[in-house]
Write a protein that holds these residues in place. Structure first.
Motif, short mmCIF file in Angstrom:
data_model
loop_
_atom_site.label_atom_id
_atom_site.label_comp_id
_atom_site.label_asym_id
_atom_site.label_seq_id
_atom_site.Cartn_x
_atom_site.Cartn_y
_atom_site.Cartn_z
N MET A 1 31.62 -61.52 53.23
CA MET A 1 31.43 -60.09 52.97
C MET A 1 32.39 -59.29 53.85
O MET A 1 32.52 -59.56 55.05
N GLU A 2 33.08 -58.29 53.26
CA GLU A 2 34.03 -57.50 54.02
C GLU A 2 33.31 -56.58 54.99
O GLU A 2 32.15 -56.22 54.81
N ALA A 3 34.04 -56.15 56.02
CA ALA A 3 33.47 -55.25 57.03
C ALA A 3 33.22 -53.87 56.42
O ALA A 3 33.97 -53.39 55.57
N PHE A 4 32.16 -53.24 56.86
CA PHE A 4 31.80 -51.89 56.41
C PHE A 4 32.91 -50.90 56.76
O PHE A 4 33.45 -50.90 57.86
N ASN A 5 33.22 -50.01 55.80
CA ASN A 5 34.29 -49.04 55.98
C ASN A 5 33.80 -47.66 55.54
O ASN A 5 33.40 -47.48 54.38
N LEU A 6 33.84 -46.68 56.46
CA LEU A 6 33.38 -45.33 56.15
C LEU A 6 34.13 -44.71 54.99
O LEU A 6 33.59 -43.89 54.24
N ALA A 7 35.40 -45.07 54.83
CA ALA A 7 36.24 -44.45 53.81
C ALA A 7 36.01 -45.02 52.42
O ALA A 7 36.45 -44.42 51.43
N ASP A 8 35.34 -46.17 52.32
CA ASP A 8 35.20 -46.85 51.03
C ASP A 8 33.77 -47.13 50.60
O ASP A 8 33.49 -47.16 49.40
N ASP A 9 32.88 -47.36 51.55
CA ASP A 9 31.55 -47.87 51.21
C ASP A 9 30.48 -46.79 51.26
O ASP A 9 30.52 -45.89 52.11
N PRO A 10 29.49 -46.87 50.36
CA PRO A 10 28.37 -45.93 50.40
C PRO A 10 27.65 -46.02 51.75
O PRO A 10 27.44 -47.11 52.28
N HIS A 11 27.28 -44.87 52.28
CA HIS A 11 26.58 -44.86 53.56
C HIS A 11 25.85 -43.54 53.75
O HIS A 11 26.08 -42.58 53.01
N ARG A 12 24.97 -43.50 54.74
CA ARG A 12 24.29 -42.28 55.11
C ARG A 12 24.87 -41.76 56.42
O ARG A 12 25.24 -42.54 57.29
N ARG A 13 24.96 -40.45 56.54
CA ARG A 13 25.40 -39.84 57.79
C ARG A 13 24.29 -38.95 58.34
O ARG A 13 23.65 -38.19 57.60
N TYR A 14 24.13 -39.01 59.63
CA TYR A 14 23.04 -38.31 60.32
C TYR A 14 23.51 -36.97 60.84
O TYR A 14 24.60 -36.84 61.40
N ASN A 15 22.69 -35.95 60.64
CA ASN A 15 22.96 -34.62 61.18
C ASN A 15 22.11 -34.43 62.44
O ASN A 15 20.89 -34.25 62.35
N PRO A 16 22.72 -34.48 63.63
CA PRO A 16 21.94 -34.40 64.86
C PRO A 16 21.36 -33.02 65.12
O PRO A 16 20.46 -32.89 65.95
N LEU A 17 21.85 -31.99 64.41
CA LEU A 17 21.30 -30.65 64.58
C LEU A 17 19.95 -30.49 63.89
O LEU A 17 19.11 -29.72 64.33
N THR A 18 19.77 -31.23 62.78
CA THR A 18 18.54 -31.04 62.00
C THR A 18 17.69 -32.31 61.90
O THR A 18 16.54 -32.24 61.49
N GLY A 19 18.28 -33.46 62.23
CA GLY A 19 17.55 -34.72 62.10
C GLY A 19 17.52 -35.23 60.67
O GLY A 19 16.73 -36.13 60.36
N GLU A 20 18.35 -34.70 59.80
CA GLU A 20 18.36 -35.09 58.40
C GLU A 20 19.60 -35.93 58.07
O GLU A 20 20.54 -36.02 58.86
N TRP A 21 19.60 -36.53 56.88
CA TRP A 21 20.66 -37.44 56.46
C TRP A 21 21.31 -36.96 55.18
O TRP A 21 20.68 -36.28 54.37
N VAL A 22 22.58 -37.33 54.98
CA VAL A 22 23.29 -37.09 53.74
C VAL A 22 23.87 -38.41 53.25
O VAL A 22 24.39 -39.20 54.04
#
Length: 342
Positions: A1-22
């Motif tokens: 399995m290839e290494a995870f890549n922010l530019a290519d792979d689906p992922h969630r990002r955390y918003n530290p100001l609100t505690g929510e995810w996108v």
């Protein structure tokens, strides 16, 4: 399995100001840019519109006449969402149905007497006058014993629900702390208590090291497409000095803030060669008399356009039922915005 890549792979990002995810799905937008070219209707607004209820000397819907103002003009919203004389009261039923009365003040700020301008078109010196008004209104309203939060904001463009194109913004000052700043208060204060530094100061340091999402900066502010951005070209203006509210800005910082607003709004207008719509607003500490050492002054810009001057990102389906989602990564959006800098 290839290494995870922010530019290519689906992922969630955390918003530290609100505690929510996108949810980010970069594989759905492989090309750097998928914008379409289209004819943009020219905006031929008059410098003065006799039918506009915000232009100088004109009569508003409630019968009041505007003064012949030459700079900014502030008045209580004729159809405000909040009222200062709301009686105190509440409603409760069965432990599930709850309501509480809300007192407040709604104001309108005309940025300029000229009907045909936007912040992107105004001189920095004139935007500085708007910043001065924001500062004065925040301090004046915040001193009222029943006002615990002062929300300064602007809706630009009909697509954002703006009913009048005359350059203006609003202030809603109220007795409770609204949802978004309430969440930001919790997370900023928690971070400060753990690290003895502001969350956004440390975030700025990280962004400076990565240098992937900073669009531009001056001596006093940085404009960033935040790592957790939801809207395609969302940005956040963060003060480089840690302070809690606009009342603490120095004269140089106010000028720097005006210059920053001018530049970011001008860049937006270049993306699709149109007067770019957005909702924007200042987030700062509540005015309830408490100490908030973790609060860090900043301003959000949430522009909805996605692929062209008429194609908007909507919150539908999964986003309404699950969480926000985007295809174009914040890094790609930042590159696009930076390419439009003069």
């Amino acid at each position: 399995m290839e290494a995870f890549n922010l530019a290519d792979d689906p992922h969630r990002r955390y918003n530290p100001l609100t505690g929510e995810w996108v949810l980010v799905s970069p594989h759905r937008a492989k090309r750097p840019w998928q914008g379409q070219e289209e004819e943009v209707c020219e905006d031929n607004r008059l410098e003065y519109d006799p039918a506009c209820y915000l232009c100088p000397t004109n009569v508003r819907a409630n019968g009041a006449q505007n003064p012949d103002y030459k700079s900014t003009f502030v008045f209580q919203n004729d159809f405000g969402a909040l009222k200062a004389d709301t009686p105190e009261g509440s409603y409760a039923l069965g432990g599930l149905l709850r309501a509480e009365s809300e007192r407040g003040i709604s104001k309108v700020i005309c940025f300029s007497p000229r009907h045909d301008l936007t912040l992107a078109d105004m001189d920095v010196a004139d935007i500085r006058k708007v910043v001065d008004v924001w500062q004065a209104e925040y301090e004046e309203l915040g001193k009222l014993d029943y006002i615990n939060y002062v929300q300064i904001f602007e809706n630009k463009g009909a697509i954002m629900g703006c009913s009048n194109p005359h350059p203006h913004g609003q202030i809603w000052a109220q007795s409770s702390i609204p949802n978004e700043p309430a969440k930001e208060t919790v997370h900023q204060e928690s971070y400060f208590s753990q690290h003895n530094s502001s969350l956004l100061s440390d975030y700025l340091t990280l962004e400076a090291k990565e240098n992937k999402r900073i669009v531009f900066e001056n001596d006093h502010f940085a404009v960033i497409v935040p790592f957790w951005a939801v809207w395609p070209f969302e940005t956040i203006i963060i003060s480089k000095r840690h302070y809690q509210h606009i009342g603490q800005m120095t004269s140089d910082e106010k000028h720097g803030f005006a210059a920053t607003i001018k530049k970011v709004t001008a860049i937006y207008d270049k993306i699709f060669n149109t007067s770019f719509p957005y909702s924007a607003g200042i987030h700062q500490q509540p005015t309830d008399g408490k100490e908030y050492p973790g609060w860090h002054f900043h301003m959000h810009f949430f522009p909805p356009l996605l692929r062209s001057a008429s194609v908007k990102k909507f919150m539908v389906g999964y986003e309404m039922l699950g969480s926000p989602q985007r295809d174009i990564t914040p890094e790609t959006s930042a590159d696009r915005l930076k390419s439009l800098l003069q």
